[in-house]
Design a protein around this motif. Structure first.
Motif, short mmCIF file in Angstrom:
data_model
loop_
_atom_site.label_atom_id
_atom_site.label_comp_id
_atom_site.label_asym_id
_atom_site.label_seq_id
_atom_site.Cartn_x
_atom_site.Cartn_y
_atom_site.Cartn_z
N UNK A 89 0.82 -1.21 0.00
CA UNK A 89 0.00 0.00 0.00
C UNK A 89 0.85 1.26 0.00
N UNK A 90 2.00 1.23 0.66
CA UNK A 90 2.84 2.42 0.77
C UNK A 90 3.85 2.55 -0.37
N UNK A 91 3.80 1.62 -1.30
CA UNK A 91 4.66 1.69 -2.50
C UNK A 91 6.15 1.76 -2.13
N UNK A 92 6.55 0.95 -1.17
CA UNK A 92 7.96 0.89 -0.84
C UNK A 92 8.31 -0.50 -0.31
N UNK A 93 9.53 -0.94 -0.60
CA UNK A 93 9.98 -2.27 -0.20
C UNK A 93 10.92 -2.15 0.99
N UNK A 94 10.98 -3.21 1.81
CA UNK A 94 11.90 -3.19 2.94
C UNK A 94 13.29 -3.58 2.47
N UNK A 95 14.23 -3.73 3.42
CA UNK A 95 15.62 -4.01 3.03
C UNK A 95 15.82 -5.40 2.44
N UNK A 96 14.76 -6.24 2.47
CA UNK A 96 14.83 -7.55 1.83
C UNK A 96 14.08 -7.57 0.50
N UNK A 97 13.66 -6.38 0.05
CA UNK A 97 12.94 -6.29 -1.20
C UNK A 97 11.51 -6.80 -1.12
N UNK A 98 10.92 -6.76 0.08
CA UNK A 98 9.57 -7.27 0.27
C UNK A 98 8.63 -6.16 0.74
#
Length: 384
Positions: A12-21
Motif C-alpha cells: 500500500x505504501x509503495x515501498x519495499x523493505x531491506x529484503x525487497x519485500x
C-alpha cells in the motif's frame, strides 16, 4: 443495513523493505472510511498477482492464499456477530474491545512476531526480547491503545523500582518506540496514537567503567591455580580483551584464521559483528605482547574463544574481582573500556579509533579520561 467491504492490498505504501519485500494487508471500507489490518505476510513484487489478488510464484503460495481467506473470514465473522447483537456496524468493531481485542492489537505478541521475522542482528533481537519480557511482567496483555503517556510513566517507575539506571531505561523505551513505529508502518495503529509524541526519553551522561593500571595488575598477578578451571578461562578471556579491546560478540567469533603471523609480529584481523568494520590489531606491539602470551597457553584457539554466555562470565568476574581485592564492580565489557582508556593515554585519537573499529571519532572521544597518575605526573612538571 451497513456492510463492510473487504479487499486484499499489497504494498500500500509503495515501498519495499531491506529484503525487497512489502506487506500484504486487508482493507476494510465503510461509508467513505478505511481501516487496514496487517496479515504479517511479506512478499516480493513478483510473488503477488495484482489482478487476481493472490500469492503466486511462492513455495507456500497455496497456504498463504488460504491464510488470507481465513483472515477476511475472521473479520466478516466479527461483523456478523455484531449484527446479531444489534450493535452498530463500524470499522472499530473489527479491532475489538475488552476481552475481544484482536491478537494483532496486543503489543507483546506483535513485537515477538516482528522480532522473530526481522532481519536484524541476533544480538539486537535478544535486546528487544528482554524489553518485551520486562513489559510482560509489568502488563502482560497490554494493547497498543492502552500504552499511553501515563502508562509509559508507570512503566518507567516500574523499571526504576527494579534498580535500573536512567540510560538502561532509555534503551528499553527506545525498543518500545521501535516496535510501535513498526506497528504504524504496518497500518495497525495510526501515527497519532504513539505516546512518544508527548513522552520524551530521558538520558544522562554516561561514564564508562574501566580498570586503572594498578587494578589491571592485580588481575594479572592473581593466583587462581586452586580455583575452578572456568575462572582461569574467564580471567584470561577478560585480560585478552583488555589488551585488544574486543567486544564479547567479536571474541566468541574468533577463529584460527583471524590471526596472521607477519614479519613484524602477530596480527589479529576481523570484521566487527556490531559495526561491520574491518579491524586489524598488532597483538605483538600492544601492551608488551601480553595478548600473544595468553594465546600461547591455549594450543587449540577454538577452546579459548569458546566461553560461557556473557551473563555467566560477568558473574565469574565479580567473584574474581573480590579475590583480587578490587572493590570496583566490573563486567566483561569493562575490558573494552579499559583498553580504550589506557590506549588514549599514550596514542593519538585517530589510532585509538582505528584499533577499536569505531566508525565515528565522536564515539572514541568519550574515552578521553585523565587517569590519576597522569594528573600527578603533569603537576610535577609545573613550578608553582
Amino acid at each position: 443495513m451497513k456492510k463492510i467491504k473487504y479487499r486484499i492490498v499489497y504494498n500500500r505504501k509503495k515501498q519495499l523493505d531491506n529484503q525487497g519485500k512489502a506487506l500484504v494487508q486487508i482493507e476494510a471500507y465503510l461509508s467513505g472510511r478505511k481501516s487496514y489490518f496487517s496479515t504479517h505476510i511479506y512478499l516480493k513484487p513478483d510473488q503477488w498477482n495484482t489482478r487476481a489478488s493472490l500469492v503466486c510464484n511462492h513455495p507456500h503460495a497455496e497456504e498463504l492464499n488460504y491464510m488470507l481467506e481465513e483472515f477476511i473470514l475472521t473479520l466478516q465473522m466479527r461483523e456478523l456477530e455484531a449484527w446479531k447483537q444489534g450493535r452498530e456496524i463500524c470499522l472499530q468493531l473489527l479491532k475489538g474491545t475488552g476481552e475481544d481485542t484482536a491478537s494483532e492489537n496486543k503489543l507483546i505478541p506483535f513485537g515477538r512476531k516482528w522480532i522473530e521475522n526481522s532481519s536484524i542482528r541476533q544480538s539486537t533481537k535478544s535486546n528487544l526480547n528482554t524489553t518485551l519480557s520486562l513489559l510482560d511482567s509489568f502488563s502482560p496483555s497490554i494493547t497498543f491503545r492502552q500504552l499511553d503517556y501515563k502508562t509509559l510513566l508507570s512503566f518507567e517507575q516500574f523499571l526504576k523500582n527494579k534498580k535500573l539506571g536512567m540510560n538502561t531505561i532509555a534503551k528499553h523505551f527506545r525498543h518500545i518506540r521501535s516496535i510501535l513505529n513498526e506497528a504504524i508502518r504496518q497500518g495497525l495503529i495510526p501515527k497519532e496514537l504513539s505516546p512518544f509524541a508527548e513522552y520524551k526519553i530521558k538520558t544522562t551522561e554516561s561514564r564508562h567503567t574501566y580498570l586503572l593500571p594498578e587494578e589491571l595488575e592485580k588481575l594479572e598477578q592473581i593466583n587462581l591455580s586452586r580455583k575452578k578451571h572456568t575462572l582461569c578461562h574467564s580471567l584470561d578471556a577478560f585480560l585478552f580483551c583488555c589488551y585488544t579491546g574486543l567486544r564479547y560478540s567479536d571474541f566468541i567469533r574468533m577463529k584460527q584464521e583471524n590471526f596472521i603471523q607477519a614479519d613484524n609480529g602477530l596480527w589479529m584481523t576481523f570484521k566487527s559483528q556490531k559495526t561491520g568494520t574491518v579491524t586489524q590489531i598488532p597483538l605483538s606491539h600492544l601492551f608488551q605482547g601480553k595478548a600473544v602470551r595468553i594465546l600461547y597457553r591455549y594450543p587449540n584457539l577454538d577452546d579459548f574463544f569458546h566461553i560461557k554466555p556473557n551473563a555467566s562470565v560477568n558473574k565469574e568476574l565479580i567473584r574474581i574481582g573480590k579475590l583480587a581485592g578490587i572493590e570496583k564492580h566490573f563486567s566483561f565489557h569493562t575490558a573494552r573500556h579499559t583498553n580504550a582508556t589506557l590506549l588514549y593515554k599514550g596514542v593519538q585519537l585517530a589510532t585509538v579509533q582505528k584499533l577499536l573499529g569505531h566508525r565515528d571519532i565522536k564515539t572514541t572521544q568519550v574515552y578521553g579520561e585523565i587517569l590519576p597518575q597522569t594528573i600527578i605526573k603533569e603537576l610535577k612538571k609545573c613550578k608553582f
